[in-house]
Design an enzyme around this catalytic site. Structure first.
Site, PDB file in Angstrom:
ATOM      1  N   LYS A   1       0.819  -1.215   0.000  1.00  0.00           N
ATOM      2  CA  LYS A   1       0.000   0.000   0.000  1.00  0.00           C
ATOM      3  C   LYS A   1       0.856   1.271   0.000  1.00  0.00           C
ATOM      4  O   LYS A   1       0.405   2.317  -0.442  1.00  0.00           O
ATOM      5  CB  LYS A   1      -0.980  -0.028   1.163  1.00  0.00           C
ATOM      6  CG  LYS A   1      -1.991  -1.169   0.972  1.00  0.00           C
ATOM      7  CD  LYS A   1      -3.152  -1.121   1.901  1.00  0.00           C
ATOM      8  CE  LYS A   1      -4.182  -2.177   1.507  1.00  0.00           C
ATOM      9  NZ  LYS A   1      -3.651  -3.560   1.621  1.00  0.00           N
TER      10      LYS A   1
HETATM   11  C1  LIG Z   1      -4.245  -4.655   1.030  1.00  0.00           C
HETATM   12  C2  LIG Z   1      -3.429  -5.879   0.901  1.00  0.00           C
HETATM   13  C3  LIG Z   1      -3.768  -6.909  -0.008  1.00  0.00           C
HETATM   14  C4  LIG Z   1      -5.008  -6.854  -0.870  1.00  0.00           C
HETATM   15  O1  LIG Z   1      -4.943  -5.879  -1.877  1.00  0.00           O
HETATM   16  P1  LIG Z   1      -6.259  -5.397  -2.631  1.00  0.00           P
HETATM   17  O2  LIG Z   1      -5.844  -4.225  -3.413  1.00  0.00           O
HETATM   18  O3  LIG Z   1      -7.249  -5.057  -1.552  1.00  0.00           O
HETATM   19  O4  LIG Z   1      -6.728  -6.533  -3.480  1.00  0.00           O
HETATM   20  C5  LIG Z   1      -2.924  -8.005  -0.103  1.00  0.00           C
HETATM   21  N1  LIG Z   1      -1.838  -8.124   0.674  1.00  0.00           N
HETATM   22  C6  LIG Z   1      -1.485  -7.168   1.563  1.00  0.00           C
HETATM   23  C7  LIG Z   1      -0.289  -7.377   2.411  1.00  0.00           C
HETATM   24  C8  LIG Z   1      -2.257  -6.020   1.705  1.00  0.00           C
HETATM   25  O5  LIG Z   1      -1.903  -5.073   2.604  1.00  0.00           O
END
Ligand SMILES: *Cc1c(COP(=O)(O)O)cnc(C)c1O
Length: 477
Positions: free
Chosen positions: A120
């Site tokens: 993120k």
């Molecule tokens: C948010 C997240 C995901 C999922 O990603 P999306 O964009 O919601 O599909 C997968 N792995 C980690 C570690 C995350 O923080």
């Protein structure tokens, strides 16, 4: 470039008009009115830019891609924002999202070397720069309110810390995140970051955010905003690393590549969809879910079924524990040939009433043309994958990446490199690593002893009124 809503609102809006927005006024999600096409010549130019060897190749690439979608920020200013965002100092290497080979044809691309060790950061760090820029340009400010059970909240806080014009109020369930995650968030002592630990579970936090957001007077008075994963700017930032991964996995621009993506809200893999629509030669987009298999069920059966809380499981890949996939509507809009009326029918009030929908056979038949396939994994699968990867490759992966790798192996094709996106580092999920490997996860040197740092957090009962009073007392404006 103008943006439209998946449910039909076509009032012309530029990038800056939708930057600070969540949903479109008609309840839909924003998308660009077309996907700019990237032909072979341009792909070759971008490859040279990224692989040029000089530091800053990723920022060069990001600037090229973002420029196609952002018509209302002057190029020199956008360039400066991108240069401030994608630095080796923030992401640990000039490659920013370095690729490593596990086996011939099977790679892991690290999206998890930013400040909070989860993917993120790739988008949120840019959002921090864009928000500060846009708010200053308008002479406005914003109080961001959110609820988190881990990754999103800390990525938002690390992106917004010290930014002018922005305060962050982040609710988290008191004592329910891992000690490392708590330390990561609560050790931020910047004046504009407000950690509020709620005596309750994550749903209580989310309910409070909803209650506050539904109080329209309060929301307007205090300029309450969000940074959730439906924000188009976040998605756009994520498109860049699919190109960066492609250039690292291939030597020439005709070569198809597949990506395996640990998925929850469909934000990450939706960016892969956008890259593919632009013309990046992606063979398969492999959607990997955990036991919360809303998306896997859809890609296997054409049925999209939102889960209730009793059917939403707490798993060892917790950042994928979702009951509905909030970005999914974007893909369905494209799948239906951008038919906004039909998208509105599927995702509007009907979705709440029926709890889901099933695609007609001819719509379903079109999914393959978009490259999507899927799979799911269980806790036992994750343990086995983490163990196997450690034993055979001395490579320690986290639980979410393990979901991706486990499903990726089911879709390997001869002659097509498979890139698994690493979405977090194992240190964030230490308990499962100990269960799998019998040892503690590796920890980056900068984060040694983070649990012992001073903490700044306010504990509160699960009471929206008290949270509103706290915001009123501490917010800007
Ligand atoms: C948010 C997240 C995901 C999922 O990603 P999306 O964009 O919601 O599909 C997968 N792995 C980690 C570690 C995350 O923080």
């Amino acid at each position: 470039m103008n943006y439209l809503s998946t449910r039909g609102d076509r009032a012309p809006r530029g990038f800056s008009d939708i930057l600070l927005e969540g949903l479109a006024p008609d309840g839909g999600l924003y998308l660009p009115d077309h996907y700019p096409a990237v032909d072979r010549a341009r792909l070759a130019r971008w490859r040279a830019l990224y692989r040029g060897g000089a530091a800053g190749g990723y920022a060069d690439l990001a600037f090229e891609i973002l420029s196609l979608y952002i018509g209302d920020i002057a190029p020199a200013e956008l360039r400066a924002l991108v240069d401030k965002t994608y630095t080796a100092a923030t992401y640990g290497s000039d490659a920013i999202t370095p690729l490593r080979q596990l086996e011939p044809g099977l790679y892991i691309q690290a999206l998890s070397n930013g400040p909070t060790l989860a993917f993120k950061d790739m988008a949120m760090q840019l959002l921090g720069q864009l928000f500060e820029y846009e708010l200053a340009r308008r002479g406005e400010h914003l109080n961001i309110l959110g609820a988190t059970s881990g990754d999103t909240g800390s990525a938002a806080e690390y992106a917004m810390r010290g930014k002018r014009g922005v305060h962050v109020f982040m609710l988290s369930p008191n004592g329910r995140m891992s000690p490392f995650q708590q330390a990561q968030m609560y050790s931020l002592v910047d004046a504009n970051i407000h950690n509020i630990a709620i005596d309750g579970v994550f749903d209580d936090c989310q309910d409070i955010v909803k209650a506050v957001s539904n109080d329209l007077d309060f929301k307007r008075r205090w300029k309450i905003g969000t940074v959730n994963s439906i924000n188009w700017a976040r998605l756009l930032a994520q498109v860049v690393y699919y190109f960066a991964g492609y250039f690292q996995a291939t030597a020439d621009d005709g070569q198809p590549v597949s990506f395996a993506v640990p998925s929850g809200n469909f934000g990450n893999v939706c960016a892969g969809h956008v890259a593919r629509m632009m013309g990046l030669p992606i063979a398969q987009l492999v959607v990997a879910t955990n036991e919360n298999d809303v998306l896997d069920e859809f890609f296997r059966s054409g049925r999209y079924r939102v889960r209730g809380s009793a059917e939403t499981y707490e798993t060892s890949s917790p950042s994928m524990d979702i009951s509905k996939a909030s970005n999914f509507e974007r893909f369905v809009f494209d799948l239906l040939g951008r038919d906004a009326a039909r998208t509105a029918q599927l995702f509007g009030p009907g979705l709440a009433r029926d709890g889901g929908f099933t695609l007609a056979a001819d719509d379903r038949a079109r999914i393959a043309g978009f490259g999507f396939v899927s799979g799911k994994s269980s806790h036992a699968d994750r343990l086995a994958t983490i163990r196997d990867t450690w034993n055979r490759h001395q490579d320690m992966i986290d639980t979410h990446t393990a979901d991706g790798l486990m499903v990726a192996r089911q879709y390997l094709q001869p002659g097509v490199p498979m890139v698994v996106l690493e979405t977090a580092l194992p240190v964030k999920f230490a308990a499962t690593i100990r269960e799998a490997l019998g040892c503690d996860p590796l920890r980056p040197a900068a984060l040694q002893g983070i649990e012992d740092r001073p903490k700044r957090v306010t504990v509160m009962p699960a009471d929206a009124r008290q949270v509103m009073d706290y915001i009123a007392a501490n917010a800007q404006g």
